[in-house]
Motif scaffolding. Structure first.
Motif, short mmCIF file in Angstrom:
data_model
loop_
_atom_site.label_atom_id
_atom_site.label_comp_id
_atom_site.label_asym_id
_atom_site.label_seq_id
_atom_site.Cartn_x
_atom_site.Cartn_y
_atom_site.Cartn_z
N LYS A 60 -8.20 -14.46 -48.34
CA LYS A 60 -7.74 -15.17 -49.55
C LYS A 60 -8.79 -16.16 -50.05
O LYS A 60 -9.08 -16.25 -51.23
N SER A 61 -9.36 -16.92 -49.09
CA SER A 61 -10.39 -17.88 -49.50
C SER A 61 -11.65 -17.15 -49.96
O SER A 61 -12.32 -17.59 -50.90
N GLN A 62 -11.95 -16.03 -49.33
CA GLN A 62 -13.14 -15.25 -49.74
C GLN A 62 -12.98 -14.76 -51.18
O GLN A 62 -13.95 -14.74 -51.93
N CYS A 84 -6.87 -26.92 -50.91
CA CYS A 84 -5.79 -27.62 -50.19
C CYS A 84 -5.89 -27.46 -48.69
O CYS A 84 -5.11 -28.05 -47.94
N GLU A 85 -6.82 -26.64 -48.21
CA GLU A 85 -6.96 -26.42 -46.76
C GLU A 85 -8.30 -26.94 -46.25
O GLU A 85 -8.62 -26.74 -45.07
N SER A 86 -9.06 -27.57 -47.13
CA SER A 86 -10.38 -28.09 -46.77
C SER A 86 -11.23 -27.06 -46.04
O SER A 86 -11.85 -27.36 -45.01
N THR A 87 -11.26 -25.84 -46.55
CA THR A 87 -12.09 -24.80 -45.93
C THR A 87 -13.25 -24.37 -46.82
O THR A 87 -13.99 -23.44 -46.48
N PHE A 88 -13.38 -25.03 -47.98
CA PHE A 88 -14.48 -24.68 -48.90
C PHE A 88 -15.81 -25.04 -48.27
O PHE A 88 -16.00 -26.15 -47.80
N VAL A 140 -6.53 -22.64 -56.92
CA VAL A 140 -5.82 -23.50 -55.96
C VAL A 140 -5.73 -22.70 -54.66
O VAL A 140 -4.92 -21.77 -54.55
N ASP A 141 -6.60 -23.04 -53.71
CA ASP A 141 -6.64 -22.27 -52.46
C ASP A 141 -5.67 -22.93 -51.47
O ASP A 141 -5.84 -24.10 -51.10
N GLY A 142 -4.63 -22.20 -51.09
CA GLY A 142 -3.60 -22.72 -50.17
C GLY A 142 -2.58 -23.57 -50.91
O GLY A 142 -2.29 -24.70 -50.53
MG MG Z 1 -8.21 -19.62 -46.54
#
Ligand code: MG
Ligand code: ATP
Length: 260
Positions: A60-62, A84-88, A140-142
């Protein structure tokens, strides 16, 4: 004293379906240049929010990073990225940009990032997009993660859903009024009424349930398949038939699976 205010007259504009059809001929689309386009009529329509949902690690983040790079790097437009998941990771954007022959620094400069750490911050994020930033894409990720973490248990469910609906309404209004493209990603939970005979997209449901269904036009379920392949499946669209397309995650982000 009565609190009742005199009702203002609301203007209603009638039009024919033909008029709407003519208007819709000018609608632009963001071609993602990925297999996702084939599921949703060639790309994301302006004013539309698309949801990608599926289990952890499914990509999803990819997808979010790929679309952000496409719009910021290839189209040279501003992107608002609410992580929203601080994975960027900027390093991943640099990798995708380089693999696509784009200028990595220019790409990063066009991505306006916020990493909210509370549902309150997420709620405020859209209202506080600086006026000088005119994004063409908002990601909006997550989207449900912070609400899910803060509003735990059945007794808080109604409040959580209410706030989530409010957030989605803000997002949708922003995307529609500015005629831009919207993308949200979402996690899944196990359907308590599941059975092994149900297809996977009914065994794993998107968090937020109906709060999301009403705000989002196209919902795409992602699942893992063999040898690292991912399958994107359009679920319950009001316009397009159900369909599936495979993709892979590479240095370019997400892309078509090469035929073997
Ligand atoms: Mg993700
Ligand atoms: P979560 O729900 O935990 O946020 P997610 O759906 O957002 O999960 P991603 O982080 O988008 O999952 O995807 C993780 C997958 O992407 C892993 O399978 C990983 O191997 C793959 N991946 C991550 N970076 C790269 C890369 N640079 N090149 C190729 N594949 C990568």
């Amino acid at each position: 004293m009565s609190k009742k205010k005199k009702k203002e007259k609301v203007e209603i504009n009638w039009k024919t379906a033909y008029d709407l059809w003519q208007e819709r001929k000018n609608i632009k689309r963001l071609e993602t240049k990925t297999p996702i386009d084939e599921l949703i009529g060639g790309g994301i329509e302006e004013g539309e929010v698309v949801e990608f949902y599926g289990e952890f690690g499914v990509g999803k983040s990819q997808i979010s990073f790929t679309l952000a790079t496409r719009v910021a790097g290839e189209l040279g437009e501003d992107v608002v990225f609410i992580d929203c998941e601080s994975t960027f990771k900027p390093e991943r954007i640099i990798e995708i940009a380089k693999a696509r022959g784009l200028d990595p620094e220019k790409t990063l400069q066009k991505i306006h990032l916020i990493q909210p750490i509370s549902a309150d911050e997420q709620m405020e994020a859209i209202d506080q997009i600086p006026k000088n930033i005119k994004p063409k894409l908002i990601v909006v990720d997550g989207v449900t993660t912070l609400f899910r973490a803060e509003y735990i248990g059945r007794e808080n469910l109604a409040e959580r859903q209410g706030l989530l609906r409010q957030f989605l309404k803000k997002l949708l209004t922003y995307v529609r009024t500015n005629k831009i493209y919207g993308v949200v990603t979402n996690q899944v939970y196990g359907n308590p009424e599941s059975s092994p005979f149900l297809p996977l997209e009914l065994r794993e449901l998107a968090v937020g349930g109906h709060s999301l269904y009403h705000a989002i036009d196209n919902r795409i379920f992602i699942r893992k398949a063999q040898h690292g392949t991912r399958i994107a499946r359009l679920v319950d669209s009001s316009r397009y038939p159900p369909a599936e397309r495979p993709f892979v995650i590479t240095e370019k982000g997400i892309e078509s699976k090469q035929e073997e």
